[in-house]
Write an enzyme that holds these catalytic residues in place. Sequence first.
Site, PDB file in Angstrom:
ATOM      1  N   TYR A  65      35.028  51.218  51.196  1.00  0.00           N
ATOM      2  CA  TYR A  65      36.593  50.744  50.144  1.00  0.00           C
ATOM      3  C   TYR A  65      36.995  52.105  49.236  1.00  0.00           C
ATOM      4  O   TYR A  65      37.606  52.767  49.548  1.00  0.00           O
ATOM      5  CB  TYR A  65      35.860  49.755  48.725  1.00  0.00           C
ATOM      6  N   LYS A 105      40.328  54.041  49.910  1.00  0.00           N
ATOM      7  CA  LYS A 105      41.257  53.919  48.691  1.00  0.00           C
ATOM      8  C   LYS A 105      41.456  55.309  48.869  1.00  0.00           C
ATOM      9  O   LYS A 105      42.442  55.565  48.430  1.00  0.00           O
ATOM     10  CB  LYS A 105      40.240  53.393  47.588  1.00  0.00           C
TER      11      LYS A 105
HETATM   12  N1  LIG Z   1      42.173  43.942  41.500  1.00  0.00           N
HETATM   13  C1  LIG Z   1      41.202  44.724  41.012  1.00  0.00           C
HETATM   14  O1  LIG Z   1      40.697  45.212  40.041  1.00  0.00           O
HETATM   15  C2  LIG Z   1      41.569  46.377  41.315  1.00  0.00           C
HETATM   16  C3  LIG Z   1      40.972  46.960  41.269  1.00  0.00           C
HETATM   17  C4  LIG Z   1      41.869  48.460  42.036  1.00  0.00           C
HETATM   18  C5  LIG Z   1      42.348  48.321  43.135  1.00  0.00           C
HETATM   19  N2  LIG Z   1      42.787  47.026  43.798  1.00  0.00           N
HETATM   20  C6  LIG Z   1      43.433  46.475  44.698  1.00  0.00           C
HETATM   21  O2  LIG Z   1      45.145  46.333  44.280  1.00  0.00           O
HETATM   22  C7  LIG Z   1      45.520  45.778  45.554  1.00  0.00           C
HETATM   23  C8  LIG Z   1      45.886  44.119  44.892  1.00  0.00           C
HETATM   24  O3  LIG Z   1      44.513  43.492  44.417  1.00  0.00           O
HETATM   25  P1  LIG Z   1      44.805  42.159  44.066  1.00  0.00           P
HETATM   26  O4  LIG Z   1      43.256  41.976  43.555  1.00  0.00           O
HETATM   27  O5  LIG Z   1      45.814  41.708  44.044  1.00  0.00           O
HETATM   28  O6  LIG Z   1      44.173  41.585  45.899  1.00  0.00           O
HETATM   29  P2  LIG Z   1      44.150  39.321  46.158  1.00  0.00           P
HETATM   30  O7  LIG Z   1      42.892  39.568  46.616  1.00  0.00           O
HETATM   31  O8  LIG Z   1      44.712  39.375  44.486  1.00  0.00           O
HETATM   32  O9  LIG Z   1      45.600  39.079  46.920  1.00  0.00           O
HETATM   33  C9  LIG Z   1      45.254  40.290  47.603  1.00  0.00           C
HETATM   34  C10 LIG Z   1      46.469  39.572  49.034  1.00  0.00           C
HETATM   35  O10 LIG Z   1      46.343  40.072  50.267  1.00  0.00           O
HETATM   36  C11 LIG Z   1      46.052  39.375  51.103  1.00  0.00           C
HETATM   37  N3  LIG Z   1      46.059  39.517  52.700  1.00  0.00           N
HETATM   38  C12 LIG Z   1      44.682  39.950  52.804  1.00  0.00           C
HETATM   39  N4  LIG Z   1      44.713  40.270  54.016  1.00  0.00           N
HETATM   40  C13 LIG Z   1      46.037  40.250  55.054  1.00  0.00           C
HETATM   41  C14 LIG Z   1      47.132  40.719  55.569  1.00  0.00           C
HETATM   42  N5  LIG Z   1      46.017  41.119  56.956  1.00  0.00           N
HETATM   43  N6  LIG Z   1      48.059  40.271  56.283  1.00  0.00           N
HETATM   44  C15 LIG Z   1      48.769  39.880  54.517  1.00  0.00           C
HETATM   45  N7  LIG Z   1      48.326  39.623  53.714  1.00  0.00           N
HETATM   46  C16 LIG Z   1      46.571  39.929  53.596  1.00  0.00           C
HETATM   47  C17 LIG Z   1      45.745  37.472  50.675  1.00  0.00           C
HETATM   48  O11 LIG Z   1      45.587  36.291  50.896  1.00  0.00           O
HETATM   49  C18 LIG Z   1      46.102  37.792  49.583  1.00  0.00           C
HETATM   50  O12 LIG Z   1      47.157  37.078  48.693  1.00  0.00           O
HETATM   51  C19 LIG Z   1      44.319  45.752  46.341  1.00  0.00           C
HETATM   52  O13 LIG Z   1      44.945  46.864  47.633  1.00  0.00           O
HETATM   53  C20 LIG Z   1      43.188  46.296  46.119  1.00  0.00           C
HETATM   54  O14 LIG Z   1      42.475  46.872  46.731  1.00  0.00           O
HETATM   55  C21 LIG Z   1      42.185  45.854  43.196  1.00  0.00           C
END
Ligand SMILES: NC(=O)c1ccc[n+]([C@@H]2O[C@H](COP(=O)([O-])OP(=O)(O)OC[C@H]3O[C@@H](n4cnc5c(N)ncnc54)[C@H](O)[C@@H]3O)[C@@H](O)[C@H]2O)c1
Length: 258
Positions: free
Chosen positions: A159, A163
């Site tokens: 991961y 990233k």
């Molecule tokens: N939440 C955190 O703490 C955090 C921290 C750092 C970075 N991020 C990054 O932010 C972004 C959003 O994170 P989040 O927490 O909102 O994630 P989340 O899991 O809530 O949302 C991700 C969405 O992507 C969809 N998805 C999964 N596979 C897919 C595919 N093949 N095609 C289309 N859609 C697909 C899922 O159904 C989900 O709704 C991600 O890139 C994550 O790595 C999140």
Amino acid sequence: MRFEGKVAIITGAGGGIGAATARIMVGEGAKLAAVDVDGALLESLMGEVSGMAGEVVPYVSNAMDPEQVSATVEDVVNRWGRVDILVNCIGGTAGAPDSRARIEDVTLEEWQKVLEFNLTGVFLYCQAALPHMKEQQSGKIVNISSQVRYGKSDVVASYVAAKAGIVSLTNRIANEAGFYGVNANTVAPGLTLTPRVAAVRWDTLTQAERAKYSERIPLRRPAVPEDQAKAIAFLASSDADYITAQVLEVGGGEFSTL
Ligand SMILES: NC(=O)c1ccc[n+]([C@@H]2O[C@H](COP(=O)([O-])OP(=O)(O)OC[C@H]3O[C@@H](n4cnc5c(N)ncnc54)[C@H](O)[C@@H]3O)[C@@H](O)[C@H]2O)c1
């Protein structure tokens, strides 16, 4: 109404950060293609944004399938004539059974799954949207990295590497497409209490553990999805017209310790 008349695509629009971004953009007039593999999440988003200033069309579509990606982007262009904004919110540690696994314990299959989940869909959507943005001589791309990309925390290497890759991919796009009026920037969130992350991480901590975690953040709390969405919306708006190839750290000041 920063997004009035603007055509936007958000991938992962049903997720925590994607849905929060969708609410801001549609609230400010965007015509939004909301892409997610999870139809139920998109349905719930549709309920939240109905009646807002903009328009939303849900696309239940897999961002890792090149044919589905092309079909979605082509449908958006046929429907609204252009693509002004692409926000890629897909990604996460799904694919890694243990998101804290040490390098020796990561299988090749997990490694490939996590890299693919975090990089391939983002690459495919950028590739499909860019020709339209170049042709119209304008466009804004915002991709989502993470503050764990520095590799100093205990988060699984696949991961972290993916990233870090998001930043390089985004900067490469900025470099290639700047001549055509396209901006590409990265938002790097710290811990963000989306429903998924809250359930698997934050809600499992005791009050004392939460307080200890918050103490290391200068702003003394983890982010909520709206914190990330506001930063994304800024970079996707005309307020960021002269900003490209940048990483906006949205971690309450914590990034120097990660
Ligand atoms: N939440 C955190 O703490 C955090 C921290 C750092 C970075 N991020 C990054 O932010 C972004 C959003 O994170 P989040 O927490 O909102 O994630 P989340 O899991 O809530 O949302 C991700 C969405 O992507 C969809 N998805 C999964 N596979 C897919 C595919 N093949 N095609 C289309 N859609 C697909 C899922 O159904 C989900 O709704 C991600 O890139 C994550 O790595 C999140």
